[in-house]
Design an enzyme around this catalytic site. Structure first.
Site, PDB file in Angstrom:
ATOM      1  CG  HIS A 168      -9.609   6.833   6.399  1.00  0.00           C
ATOM      2  ND1 HIS A 168     -10.653   5.946   6.229  1.00  0.00           N
ATOM      3  CD2 HIS A 168      -8.489   6.073   6.524  1.00  0.00           C
ATOM      4  CE1 HIS A 168     -10.177   4.708   6.242  1.00  0.00           C
ATOM      5  NE2 HIS A 168      -8.878   4.750   6.440  1.00  0.00           N
TER       6      HIS A 168
ATOM      7  CG  HIS B 142      -8.769   6.789   2.249  1.00  0.00           C
ATOM      8  ND1 HIS B 142      -8.766   6.617   0.888  1.00  0.00           N
ATOM      9  CD2 HIS B 142      -8.147   5.695   2.765  1.00  0.00           C
ATOM     10  CE1 HIS B 142      -8.190   5.463   0.593  1.00  0.00           C
ATOM     11  NE2 HIS B 142      -7.800   4.888   1.715  1.00  0.00           N
TER      12      HIS B 142
ATOM     13  CD  GLU C  97      -2.975  -1.082   2.279  1.00  0.00           C
ATOM     14  OE1 GLU C  97      -4.037  -1.700   2.142  1.00  0.00           O
ATOM     15  OE2 GLU C  97      -2.706  -0.441   3.306  1.00  0.00           O
TER      16      GLU C  97
ATOM     17  NE  ARG D 270      -4.420   5.171  10.055  1.00  0.00           N
ATOM     18  CZ  ARG D 270      -4.858   4.304   9.147  1.00  0.00           C
ATOM     19  NH1 ARG D 270      -4.256   3.144   8.996  1.00  0.00           N
ATOM     20  NH2 ARG D 270      -5.895   4.594   8.376  1.00  0.00           N
TER      21      ARG D 270
ATOM     22  NE  ARG E  36      -4.281   5.746   3.669  1.00  0.00           N
ATOM     23  CZ  ARG E  36      -4.867   4.938   4.533  1.00  0.00           C
ATOM     24  NH1 ARG E  36      -5.232   5.401   5.725  1.00  0.00           N
ATOM     25  NH2 ARG E  36      -5.126   3.684   4.233  1.00  0.00           N
TER      26      ARG E  36
END
Length: 537
Positions: free
Chosen positions: A349, A242, A126, A384, A288
């Protein structure tokens, strides 16, 4: 401004329920800590809806842990620190990356079935991960599988009592020690639940924003009640949006997992042009915050309300097998993931900040612990790393249980009498006020911020402060009071931090400033805003 207790209370008049360990909330954090606690203690799990209603249930991508021989804790550590943009706690990250694999084995022992390929764990990659280290279940339904396994285990464990549809109003403290909580039953009756230890596992605060991937239960209750009780709240300005949630008329802001990009999907603007090369060398797999702001920039430039995510170049068989939930959900709205470009836009998110804890999950209030998204362990820093959240809940959940086993009986006798002159609250107000709060947060404390907007947002939010002088009796009213508390904390901290770092972006201070701002923002009910400096390494 914000009171110590939301309600009038004379503790001596309330019925008392005694348990060793009180777990507030469900999700991976609540279920795991309850199961492990029950091996030594009597446990009460309190959920305001049910065991299946949590952010964990909707987690698609997976859980990050070093499993492959090609991977190492050093690689995982480096990826986490880079994503965290200088605000991660080194020790907390070391704990995560070294103890994560053991946590995964614990989940498997509790019945979680991760996807396999040729007898080995199927690992994916990811955004901002350098290695394939994401375990997943049923393709893109990892969270649901974990909740299924853990909830079945919890429900069949004799030492765990579950109270669904109960609302925890406030924590009860005396001389810096947590003694339990005031709980409201579905009937409206209130109780004092007393315990040796209390664990907050109440999740995040996605409902601060109008557009969120979080369920309706994510109203920041744990952060707000901990703040009122005198716990330190760390870094609430860092809100992760997100990049890719479904943006389509009539559809909810459904998450289009990071793993879709990890498996080769690309982003296109409404002209059909790829654009991530203009923003980051890692393209669609950039952190992100970078991807989310890039999407907003493209939306503004093309005067659109969305961009597209495109995985049509991959085989239909692979897409359906790897992302069955996303495929079926999109199909419900007439969108075929295998042949259509899917319209997406950023949505709130995850909350990186939260109730500050030590490496054992304990807060500055003795016998009060926090686990999962409600906590700030120091793992996530300013941004994160994808799929570290589920790992964090397991790793620190295990540490919390070990710490509780060291505690003796809770002999503190709380004496709480709280009475103020209150007014009635308009029933019309709660629904409309909540929507207004969400719009204020989107407009002034969203992906892009500046001093004027943040001050304007604070001004708007403070007009809602009379709610704290009102007589509150219903869950929706408590939730709004908690959302307002979290909104004020987030906005005040964002105004304080005059730089851009990770998920916090200030248009008037676009650069990261390590010399001045490599430090945490700390908010306390009576001490106000303070700072916690990070030593350079």
């Amino acid at each position: 401004m914000i009171p110590r207790y939301l309600i009038d209370v004379e503790l001596d008049t309330l019925p008392v329920v005694e348990k060793d360990v009180i777990v507030i909330g469900a999700g991976i954090a609540g279920l795991f800590t309850a199961i492990r606690s029950s091996e030594q203690h009597s446990v009460l799990m309190i959920t305001k809806k049910s065991l299946l209603d949590s952010n964990t249930r909707y987690a698609q991508g997976g859980i990050a842990a070093v499993i492959s021989e090609d991977d190492s804790p050093a690689y995982h550590r480096q990826d986490t620190l880079i994503a965290g943009a200088g605000l991660c706690d080194d020790e907390a990250v070391d704990v995560l990356v070294h103890e994560g694999p053991k946590g995964v084995r614990s989940l498997i022992k509790m019945g979680t079935q991760f996807d396999l390929e040729n007898g080995e764990f199927a690992l994916t990659k990811e955004g901002a991960h350098s290695q394939r280290r994401i375990l997943h279940a049923n393709g893109d339904a990892t969270g649901y599988e974990i909740v299924r396994a853990l909830s079945e285990t919890a429900m069949s464990t004799p030492g765990i009592e579950v109270w669904d549809d109960h609302f925890v109003i406030d924590l009860v403290t005396e001389d810096g020690v947590c003694c339990g909580a005031i709980v409201q039953k579905p009937s409206g009756e209130r109780l004092f639940v007393r315990g040796k230890a209390t664990i907050l596992c109440s999740g995040g605060a996605g409902q601060l924003y109008r557009y969120t991937t979080n369920p309706e239960v994510a109203t920041g209750d744990g952060v707000a009640m901990a703040y009122r009780a005198g716990a330190y709240i760390r870094d609430p300005e860092f809100i992760q949006f997100h990049p890719t949630s479904l943006c389509y008329p009539g559809a909810p802001r459904f998450l289009i997992s990071e793993a879709v990009r990890g498996e080769g999907a690309v982003l296109r603007n409404i002209r059909g042009e790829r654009f991530m090369h203009k923003y980051h060398e890692q393209l669609e797999l950039a952190p992100r915050d970078v991807v989310a702001r890039a999407i907003v920039s493209e939306m503004e430039e093309t005067r659109s309300t969305f961009v597209y995510i495109d995985i049509t170049h991959e085989s239909a068989e692979m897409v359906k097998h790897r992302f069955p939930t996303i495929y079926q959900t999109c199909l419900t709205y007439g969108l075929d993931l295998t042949s259509d470009w899917i319209p997406v836009a950023p949505a709130m998110h995850y909350m990186m900040g939260g109730v500050k804890t030590d490496l054992n999950g304990e807060t500055n209030i003795k016998r009060l612990f926090a686990c999962g998204e409600v906590s700030s362990t120091g793992v996530h820093g300013a941004n994160r790393l994808a799929s570290n959240s589920l790992s964090e809940a397991i790793v620190y959940g295990r540490r919390i249980i070990k710490r509780i086993e060291e505690l003796g009986p809770n002999d503190v006798q709380p004496n709480v009498v709280n009475k103020v002159v209150r007014s009635s609250v308009s029933m019309q107000a709660v629904v409309e006020r909540r929507l207004k709060l969400q719009k204020v947060m989107v407009r002034y404390a969203g992906l892009r911020r500046n001093e004027y907007g943040l001050r304007k947002g604070l001004e708007e939010l403070k007009r809602q402060l009379p709610i704290f002088q009102a007589t509150l009796t219903e869950r929706e009213q408590y939730e709004f009071a908690n959302l307002l508390t979290c909104a004020l904390l987030t906005t005040e901290a964002a105004l304080q931090r005059e730089e851009s770092r990770g998920a916090h972006y200030r248009e008037d201070f676009p650069a990261k400033d390590d010399l001045v701002w490599r430090k945490h923002t700390i908010l306390h009910h009576t001490q106000g805003i303070t700072e916690e400096r990070i030593e350079h390494v």
